[in-house]
Scaffold this motif. Structure first.
Motif, PDB file in Angstrom:
ATOM      1  N   VAL A   1      -3.216   9.384-120.445  1.00  0.00           N
ATOM      2  CA  VAL A   1      -3.857   8.638-119.362  1.00  0.00           C
ATOM      3  C   VAL A   1      -5.363   8.591-119.590  1.00  0.00           C
ATOM      4  O   VAL A   1      -6.000   7.548-119.438  1.00  0.00           O
ATOM      5  N   LYS A   2      -5.958   9.715-119.989  1.00  0.00           N
ATOM      6  CA  LYS A   2      -7.401   9.757-120.281  1.00  0.00           C
ATOM      7  C   LYS A   2      -7.734   8.795-121.426  1.00  0.00           C
ATOM      8  O   LYS A   2      -8.722   8.064-121.357  1.00  0.00           O
ATOM      9  N   TYR A   3      -6.925   8.800-122.485  1.00  0.00           N
ATOM     10  CA  TYR A   3      -7.167   7.903-123.627  1.00  0.00           C
ATOM     11  C   TYR A   3      -7.018   6.442-123.224  1.00  0.00           C
ATOM     12  O   TYR A   3      -7.772   5.576-123.684  1.00  0.00           O
ATOM     13  N   ALA A   4      -6.033   6.168-122.382  1.00  0.00           N
ATOM     14  CA  ALA A   4      -5.829   4.791-121.925  1.00  0.00           C
ATOM     15  C   ALA A   4      -7.060   4.299-121.169  1.00  0.00           C
ATOM     16  O   ALA A   4      -7.530   3.177-121.392  1.00  0.00           O
ATOM     17  N   PHE A   5      -7.615   5.136-120.289  1.00  0.00           N
ATOM     18  CA  PHE A   5      -8.806   4.722-119.537  1.00  0.00           C
ATOM     19  C   PHE A   5     -10.025   4.573-120.441  1.00  0.00           C
ATOM     20  O   PHE A   5     -10.868   3.711-120.202  1.00  0.00           O
ATOM     21  N   ASN A   6     -10.124   5.377-121.492  1.00  0.00           N
ATOM     22  CA  ASN A   6     -11.217   5.192-122.460  1.00  0.00           C
ATOM     23  C   ASN A   6     -11.099   3.831-123.143  1.00  0.00           C
ATOM     24  O   ASN A   6     -12.091   3.136-123.350  1.00  0.00           O
ATOM     25  N   GLY A   7      -9.885   3.467-123.517  1.00  0.00           N
ATOM     26  CA  GLY A   7      -9.660   2.155-124.139  1.00  0.00           C
ATOM     27  C   GLY A   7      -9.957   1.019-123.183  1.00  0.00           C
ATOM     28  O   GLY A   7     -10.555   0.009-123.561  1.00  0.00           O
ATOM     29  N   ILE A   8      -9.556   1.176-121.936  1.00  0.00           N
ATOM     30  CA  ILE A   8      -9.817   0.145-120.925  1.00  0.00           C
ATOM     31  C   ILE A   8     -11.324  -0.040-120.745  1.00  0.00           C
ATOM     32  O   ILE A   8     -11.817  -1.165-120.676  1.00  0.00           O
ATOM     33  N   ARG A   9     -12.084   1.057-120.695  1.00  0.00           N
ATOM     34  CA  ARG A   9     -13.544   0.960-120.531  1.00  0.00           C
ATOM     35  C   ARG A   9     -14.174   0.179-121.680  1.00  0.00           C
ATOM     36  O   ARG A   9     -15.071  -0.644-121.471  1.00  0.00           O
ATOM     37  N   ALA A  10     -13.713   0.447-122.899  1.00  0.00           N
ATOM     38  CA  ALA A  10     -14.258  -0.274-124.061  1.00  0.00           C
ATOM     39  C   ALA A  10     -13.931  -1.764-123.971  1.00  0.00           C
ATOM     40  O   ALA A  10     -14.774  -2.619-124.267  1.00  0.00           O
ATOM     41  N   GLY A  11     -12.727  -2.084-123.559  1.00  0.00           N
ATOM     42  CA  GLY A  11     -12.336  -3.484-123.399  1.00  0.00           C
ATOM     43  C   GLY A  11     -13.141  -4.179-122.321  1.00  0.00           C
ATOM     44  O   GLY A  11     -13.537  -5.341-122.462  1.00  0.00           O
ATOM     45  N   VAL A  12     -13.413  -3.480-121.234  1.00  0.00           N
ATOM     46  CA  VAL A  12     -14.204  -4.048-120.140  1.00  0.00           C
ATOM     47  C   VAL A  12     -15.626  -4.351-120.618  1.00  0.00           C
ATOM     48  O   VAL A  12     -16.182  -5.408-120.310  1.00  0.00           O
ATOM     49  N   LEU A  13     -16.199  -3.442-121.386  1.00  0.00           N
ATOM     50  CA  LEU A  13     -17.542  -3.675-121.924  1.00  0.00           C
ATOM     51  C   LEU A  13     -17.565  -4.952-122.764  1.00  0.00           C
ATOM     52  O   LEU A  13     -18.480  -5.766-122.643  1.00  0.00           O
ATOM     53  N   ALA A  14     -16.548  -5.136-123.583  1.00  0.00           N
ATOM     54  CA  ALA A  14     -16.475  -6.350-124.408  1.00  0.00           C
ATOM     55  C   ALA A  14     -16.387  -7.599-123.536  1.00  0.00           C
ATOM     56  O   ALA A  14     -17.044  -8.616-123.824  1.00  0.00           O
ATOM     57  N   LEU A  15     -15.620  -7.557-122.467  1.00  0.00           N
ATOM     58  CA  LEU A  15     -15.494  -8.714-121.574  1.00  0.00           C
ATOM     59  C   LEU A  15     -16.797  -9.016-120.842  1.00  0.00           C
ATOM     60  O   LEU A  15     -17.154 -10.179-120.653  1.00  0.00           O
ATOM     61  N   VAL A  16     -17.535  -7.983-120.457  1.00  0.00           N
ATOM     62  CA  VAL A  16     -18.813  -8.193-119.785  1.00  0.00           C
ATOM     63  C   VAL A  16     -19.814  -8.829-120.744  1.00  0.00           C
ATOM     64  O   VAL A  16     -20.543  -9.765-120.389  1.00  0.00           O
ATOM     65  N   ILE A  17     -19.830  -8.360-121.996  1.00  0.00           N
ATOM     66  CA  ILE A  17     -20.720  -8.948-123.007  1.00  0.00           C
ATOM     67  C   ILE A  17     -20.336 -10.401-123.265  1.00  0.00           C
ATOM     68  O   ILE A  17     -21.190 -11.272-123.391  1.00  0.00           O
ATOM     69  N   LYS A  18     -19.039 -10.689-123.313  1.00  0.00           N
ATOM     70  CA  LYS A  18     -18.566 -12.064-123.502  1.00  0.00           C
ATOM     71  C   LYS A  18     -19.023 -12.949-122.343  1.00  0.00           C
ATOM     72  O   LYS A  18     -19.450 -14.086-122.542  1.00  0.00           O
ATOM     73  N   ALA A  19     -18.940 -12.429-121.117  1.00  0.00           N
ATOM     74  CA  ALA A  19     -19.384 -13.190-119.945  1.00  0.00           C
ATOM     75  C   ALA A  19     -20.878 -13.478-120.036  1.00  0.00           C
ATOM     76  O   ALA A  19     -21.319 -14.597-119.760  1.00  0.00           O
ATOM     77  N   PHE A  20     -21.658 -12.476-120.447  1.00  0.00           N
ATOM     78  CA  PHE A  20     -23.094 -12.671-120.606  1.00  0.00           C
ATOM     79  C   PHE A  20     -23.377 -13.759-121.631  1.00  0.00           C
ATOM     80  O   PHE A  20     -24.167 -14.668-121.387  1.00  0.00           O
ATOM     81  N   TYR A  21     -22.711 -13.703-122.767  1.00  0.00           N
ATOM     82  CA  TYR A  21     -22.932 -14.679-123.837  1.00  0.00           C
ATOM     83  C   TYR A  21     -22.541 -16.084-123.386  1.00  0.00           C
ATOM     84  O   TYR A  21     -23.258 -17.049-123.618  1.00  0.00           O
ATOM     85  N   SER A  22     -21.419 -16.183-122.700  1.00  0.00           N
ATOM     86  CA  SER A  22     -20.935 -17.475-122.223  1.00  0.00           C
ATOM     87  C   SER A  22     -21.918 -18.087-121.223  1.00  0.00           C
ATOM     88  O   SER A  22     -22.234 -19.281-121.294  1.00  0.00           O
ATOM     89  N   MET A  23     -22.420 -17.277-120.292  1.00  0.00           N
ATOM     90  CA  MET A  23     -23.375 -17.781-119.307  1.00  0.00           C
ATOM     91  C   MET A  23     -24.701 -18.116-119.980  1.00  0.00           C
ATOM     92  O   MET A  23     -25.342 -19.101-119.626  1.00  0.00           O
ATOM     93  N   TYR A  24     -25.101 -17.326-120.961  1.00  0.00           N
ATOM     94  CA  TYR A  24     -26.361 -17.566-121.674  1.00  0.00           C
ATOM     95  C   TYR A  24     -26.331 -18.919-122.382  1.00  0.00           C
ATOM     96  O   TYR A  24     -27.298 -19.666-122.351  1.00  0.00           O
ATOM     97  N   LYS A  25     -25.187 -19.245-122.999  1.00  0.00           N
ATOM     98  CA  LYS A  25     -25.073 -20.517-123.717  1.00  0.00           C
ATOM     99  C   LYS A  25     -25.252 -21.711-122.789  1.00  0.00           C
ATOM    100  O   LYS A  25     -25.773 -22.734-123.197  1.00  0.00           O
ATOM    101  N   LYS A  26     -24.806 -21.575-121.546  1.00  0.00           N
ATOM    102  CA  LYS A  26     -24.833 -22.708-120.625  1.00  0.00           C
ATOM    103  C   LYS A  26     -26.122 -22.813-119.821  1.00  0.00           C
ATOM    104  O   LYS A  26     -26.369 -23.823-119.192  1.00  0.00           O
TER     105      LYS A  26
END
Length: 192
Positions: free
Chosen positions: A112-137
């Protein structure tokens, strides 16, 4: 009327899916909302969704719920707002209800601890993607870059010093500066 009902039901299902399969809150949902609304269903254009995200961020409440409400209204009126908002909130409500019943028993397990670590890393990637997408527009100019760097610097400064100042003041300040700048540019006869 049938089209509005169909769109409202589709909004509910779409936002239910977004709410059910996106971890990390509203910012992690931004790229998925954009893809669903602009590319898959073609209900909105890229500029419209960017405006909705900007308004959602600057109004009280979570950005995911605000975005769902505004998108729903734009697509299918009040019924669309209700359906989209219910769709994005319902999965969290269900999951939190279930997790609250069993979390105490399973939170100490290593998988469960490892799963949440993986989820946190994935969330960071999605937030960066959102930033990049908004920056382009976003419109790009020296003024925009100065505002961006200033807002980032101010929020970093507040965080480092541990000041109890809401970032709402930064958002409002940026809006006021943007309005004043646009008024000055219009008086000079320049396009923004």
């Amino acid at each position: 009327m049938k089209k509005k009902l169909k769109n409202a039901f589709t909004l509910f299902l779409t936002f239910f899916k977004i709410g059910a399969f996106t971890f990390g809150g509203g910012y992690a949902m931004i790229p998925i909302i954009e893809k669903e609304m602009c590319e898959k269903h073609k209900w909105l254009k890229g500029e419209e969704i960017l405006d909705i995200f900007a308004i959602s961020e600057s109004t009280p409440g979570p950005i995911a719920i605000n975005s769902a409400t505004f998108v729903g209204y734009r697509v299918a009126g009040v019924l669309g707002s209700f359906c989209a908002t219910l769709g994005v909130v319902l999965p969290s409500f269900i999951v939190i209800s279930v997790i609250s019943l069993i979390l105490a028993e399973f939170s100490s397990l290593e998988p469960v601890k490892y799963a949440f670590n993986g989820i946190r890393a994935g969330v960071l990637a999605l937030v960066i993607k959102a930033f990049y997408s908004m920056y382009k527009k976003c419109p790009k100019s020296l003024f925009s870059y100065i505002i961006m760097v200033g807002a980032f610097g101010a929020s970093l400064f507040i965080d480092i010093l541990g000041l109890d100042i809401s970032v709402i003041y930064i958002i409002v300040s940026c809006a006021v500066i943007g309005l004043v700048y646009s008024l000055i540019q219009r008086r000079r006869g320049k396009e923004i």
